[in-house]
Enzyme design. Structure first.
Site, PDB file in Angstrom:
ATOM      1  N   LYS A   1       4.336  76.119 -17.082  1.00  0.00           N
ATOM      2  CA  LYS A   1       5.749  76.126 -17.467  1.00  0.00           C
ATOM      3  C   LYS A   1       5.958  77.024 -18.685  1.00  0.00           C
ATOM      4  CE  LYS A   1       6.501  71.222 -16.277  1.00  0.00           C
ATOM      5  NZ  LYS A   1       7.051  71.136 -14.940  1.00  0.00           N
TER       6      LYS A   1
ATOM      7  N   GLU B   1      10.431  70.899 -25.904  1.00  0.00           N
ATOM      8  CA  GLU B   1      11.791  71.373 -25.615  1.00  0.00           C
ATOM      9  C   GLU B   1      12.810  70.476 -26.296  1.00  0.00           C
ATOM     10  OE1 GLU B   1      12.699  71.308 -21.436  1.00  0.00           O
ATOM     11  OE2 GLU B   1      11.534  73.119 -21.071  1.00  0.00           O
TER      12      GLU B   1
ATOM     13  N   ARG C   1       6.514  76.465  -3.945  1.00  0.00           N
ATOM     14  CA  ARG C   1       6.107  75.774  -2.713  1.00  0.00           C
ATOM     15  C   ARG C   1       7.338  75.218  -2.042  1.00  0.00           C
ATOM     16  NH1 ARG C   1       7.198  70.545  -4.611  1.00  0.00           N
ATOM     17  NH2 ARG C   1       6.821  70.329  -6.820  1.00  0.00           N
TER      18      ARG C   1
END
Ligand code: ADP
Ligand code: ADP
Ligand code: MG
Length: 670
Positions: free
Chosen positions: A116, A200, A292
């Site tokens: 990420k 975050e 995916r």
């Protein structure tokens, strides 16, 4: 197109891929673990090969063995499904080297988005908006804590390689940062083999909106609109829908363009999802890209009329995308509900065991069920506890919601705890119907959505009694039919004629309470003495084995499943478990003695937070158990003292084992 492919997965997604292959005339090779010998995905495939023992590490994660199996069986390509090896760049590269097509993006694209943190760095350069945060290389606890200070609390710690909501911790204040970081790292290490994290800003009441993208090897890329996946528990999706409620054309275009730009930035091909988080103002930020097929892809299929697995196969086989952006349009509204074997009342603890009864809603143009299990199958501790996905479609959102509520009424599972009642409650809730969604909706309405278990109503008790009386009657009928004298009064089916006053008492255990119900035989019906008063009842079985009952004049339909002394009554929205209680067995009561804390499921002790002799308050964390790749904190049931700790850190425990002996504080001192 391929002649034969190997499906490197299990459960519903393996079954779902096999179905599309069958339709396209592509032969399938299944792989399975020892725990899955009799699994449905094995039965659906044209051939199947054993990989190894039950744990995923020894079976579904054995990349080299899977590639060897593909080569030996003549499969030209491998579909990885989701989870397991689907986002493993090394595996995709190994396939490429072995000359087997990986049905997914190129390994470099997986690698680019695998972390990420790295993905955020790439997106930053591509000009895609990001949530304020720290996604640097430095992993020192001090560096991370300072980053959190700079971002401003509350913050979210995320495992860089995370997925499925694992390795994620919200931190409200500076003092909580260090333990949250340690815990996130532990979970990340065990689930993803890597303990790097990012930090975050934690957004208040955000929405999760993601865009389905697709790209081929001929330079074409497009999006198949958005999905709203805001309804979550523990940061994991529970209900997903398409299109997103309240989405404007303008915003859809912007998000679609940003998502396609993200895919192009990394030379993407095949199916992918760009996940955004949106705040109350409508601003959206890149969160991560899943390289995916996604669990919730069916809602996109329902509104676009496309089969995404077919697209995946065609693109992997080198064909161009089957259509252009302009050919695609949104038709109606679709909602998916994930049915999990888990107990919402116990903080969504996965529930393992055999599914002794399973009934699925009837498929139609409005209802689709993607299931991975059949009645009699086991929900094992080794894998994800999802039982099935229920997907509904209608012309608009209110219509889809109505379909969802109805289909959930027809969904029956006995043998493991499920989230079915929670799904029904959400589907009926005004906040959900209003379409003003955010990721905390379920938590905020927790009390209404997950009410404390109510005592069995008179109606439920009456149905349970009737089921039992009808069973006794039927047994009497069988015995009579077999005997020399079918008319003997000993085989009387009409209640208890020989019983002087024609009555019978049934004793139920309903949670903690014991409820006696007296049933009097009357001509043509029973009269029950229930907690709420007397009630005249009759019942019969329909062709499906369901009960059609008449309770004081009201006709109801119910399903009753009996397993040993356990009776599960399913009527309308409610599913209630009762135990037929034999007073003679009372002395042999199996319940754990008071004062012990038992393992709620099999797992490993990963942290002991107390020592013998410690005095603790109610709710104090005592130890952390890791099971099904998640951490579960065992807390003190009340104020008291730790008398004994039965296991050391690192030890494995079986379900029900006593972990800690606990002495409650003297009630009178409280
Ligand atoms: P995973 O890999 O587990 O899917 P994501 O990064 O996609 O992790 O986040 C999962 C969920 O966590 C999101 O859908 C959202 O509910 C919540 N979440 C993620 N980032 C934030 C954030 N910055 N603020 C608030 N909630 C967030
Ligand atoms: P998505 O991001 O596709 O909406 P989630 O993130 O909730 O879905 O779930 C995907 C993750 O859940 C996978 O990465 C994996 O960790 C786990 N998972 C779910 N179902 C399965 C399964 N059948 N087999 C293996 N892993 C699974
Ligand atoms: Mg995600």
């Amino acid at each position: 197109m391929f002649d034969k492919i190997l499906i490197a997965n299990r459960g519903e997604i393996a079954c779902r891929i096999a179905r599309t292959c069958r339709r396209l005339g592509v032969r399938t090779v299944a792989v399975y673990s020892e725990a899955d010998r009799h699994a449905w995905h094995v039965a659906l495939a044209d051939e199947a090969h054993l990989l190894g023992a039950a744990p995923a590490r020894e079976s579904y994660l054995r990349g080299e063995r899977i590639i060897d199996t593909a080569l030996a069986s003549g499969a030209e390509a491998i579909h990885p499904g989701y989870g397991f090896l689907s986002e493993n760049a090394d595996f995709a590269a190994s396939c490429e080297r072995a000359g087997i097509t990986f049905i997914g993006p190129p390994s470099e694209a997986i690698r680019a988005m695998g972390s990420k943190s790295a993905a955020k760095r790439i997106m930053e350069q591509a000009g895609v908006p990001l949530v304020p945060g720290y996604h640097g290389e430095g992993q020192d606890a001090d560096v991370l804590r300072q980053a959190a200070e700079a971002i401003g609390y509350p913050v979210l710690i995320k495992a860089s390689l995370g997925g499925g909501g694992k390795g994620m911790r919200i931190v409200e204040r500076p003092g909580d940062f260090a333990p949250a970081l340690a815990s996130a790292r532990r979970e990340a290490l065990s689930a993803f083999g890597d303990d790097r994290v990012l930090v975050e800003k934690y957004l208040d009441r955000p929405r999760h909106i993601e865009v389905q993208v697709f790209a081929d090897r001929h330079g074409n890329a497009l999006h198949l609109f958005e999905r709203d996946c805001s309804l979550q528990r523990r940061h994991q999706k529970v209900l997903e829908e398409a299109p997103a409620p309240g989405m404007t054309r303008e915003r859809r275009r912007e998000m679609g363009q940003a998502a396609v730009a993200a895919a192009r930035a990394i030379g993407y091909t095949n199916a992918g999802t760009v996940e955004f988080i949106a705040d109350a103002t409508g601003a959206f930020y890149f969160m991560e890209m899943n390289t995916r097929l996604q669990v919730e892809h069916p809602v996109t299929e329902m509104i676009s009329g496309q089969d995404l697995v077919e697209w995946q196969l065609r693109v992997a086989a080198g064909e161009p995308l089957p259509c252009t952006q302009d050919d695609l349009a949104i038709n109606g509204h679709a909602i998916e509900a994930r049915v999990y074997a888990e107990d919402p009342a116990r903080d969504f603890l996965p529930s393992v065991g055999r599914i002794s009864h399973l009934r699925l809603p009837e498929p139609s143009t409005h209802v689709r069920v993607d299931a991975g299990v059949r009645q009699g199958d086991e929900i094992a501790v080794y894998y994800d506890p999802m039982i099935a996905k229920l997907i509904v479609w209608d012309r608009d959102r209110p219509g889809a919601l109505r379909r969802l509520r109805n289909a959930l009424l027809d969904f029956q599972v006995v043998g493991v705890a499920t989230n079915l009642q929670l799904l029904s409650a959400v589907a009926a809730h005004s906040a959900f119907a209003g379409g003003d969604l955010d990721t905390e909706l379920i938590e905020r309405h927790r009390r209404e959505l997950m009410p404390e278990t109510q005592p069995a109503s008179d109606e439920i008790l009456a149905i349970a009694v009737l089921a039992e009386l009808m069973r006794i009657d039927a047994e009497g009928a069988l015995v009579a039919a077999d005997s020399q004298d079918p008319h003997s009064p000993w085989h009387s089916r009409n209640g208890w004629r020989l019983n002087e006053d024609n009555h019978h008492t049934l004793l139920f255990r309903d949670g903690e309470r014991e409820v006696p119900v007296v049933a009097h035989y009357r001509r043509g019906h029973y009269l029950l003495e229930l907690p709420g008063g007397p009630l005249a009842v009759t019942g019969e079985l329909d062709a499906q084995g369901d009960m059609v009952v008449n309770l004081g004049g009201a006709r109801r339909r119910a399903s009753v499943v009996r397993k040993g002394e356990e009776i599960t009554v399913m009527a309308g929205n409610s599913c209630h478990r009762l135990v037929l209680f034999d007073p003679l067995l009372q002395a042999m009561d199996q319940e754990a003695p008071a004062g012990t804390l038992n393992a709620p499921m099999p797992g490993t002790i990963i942290e002991l937070l107390v020592k013998e002799g410690d005095a603790v308050e109610r709710g104090a964390p005592l130890l952390i158990l890791e099971a099904m790749k998640m951490e579960h904190t065992i807390t003190a049931p009340g104020a008291g003292t730790i008398k004994a700790i039965r296991f050391a850190k690192g030890e494995q425990v079986r379900e029900g084992m006593e972990l800690i002996t606990f002495e409650p504080a003297d009630e009178s001192n409280c």
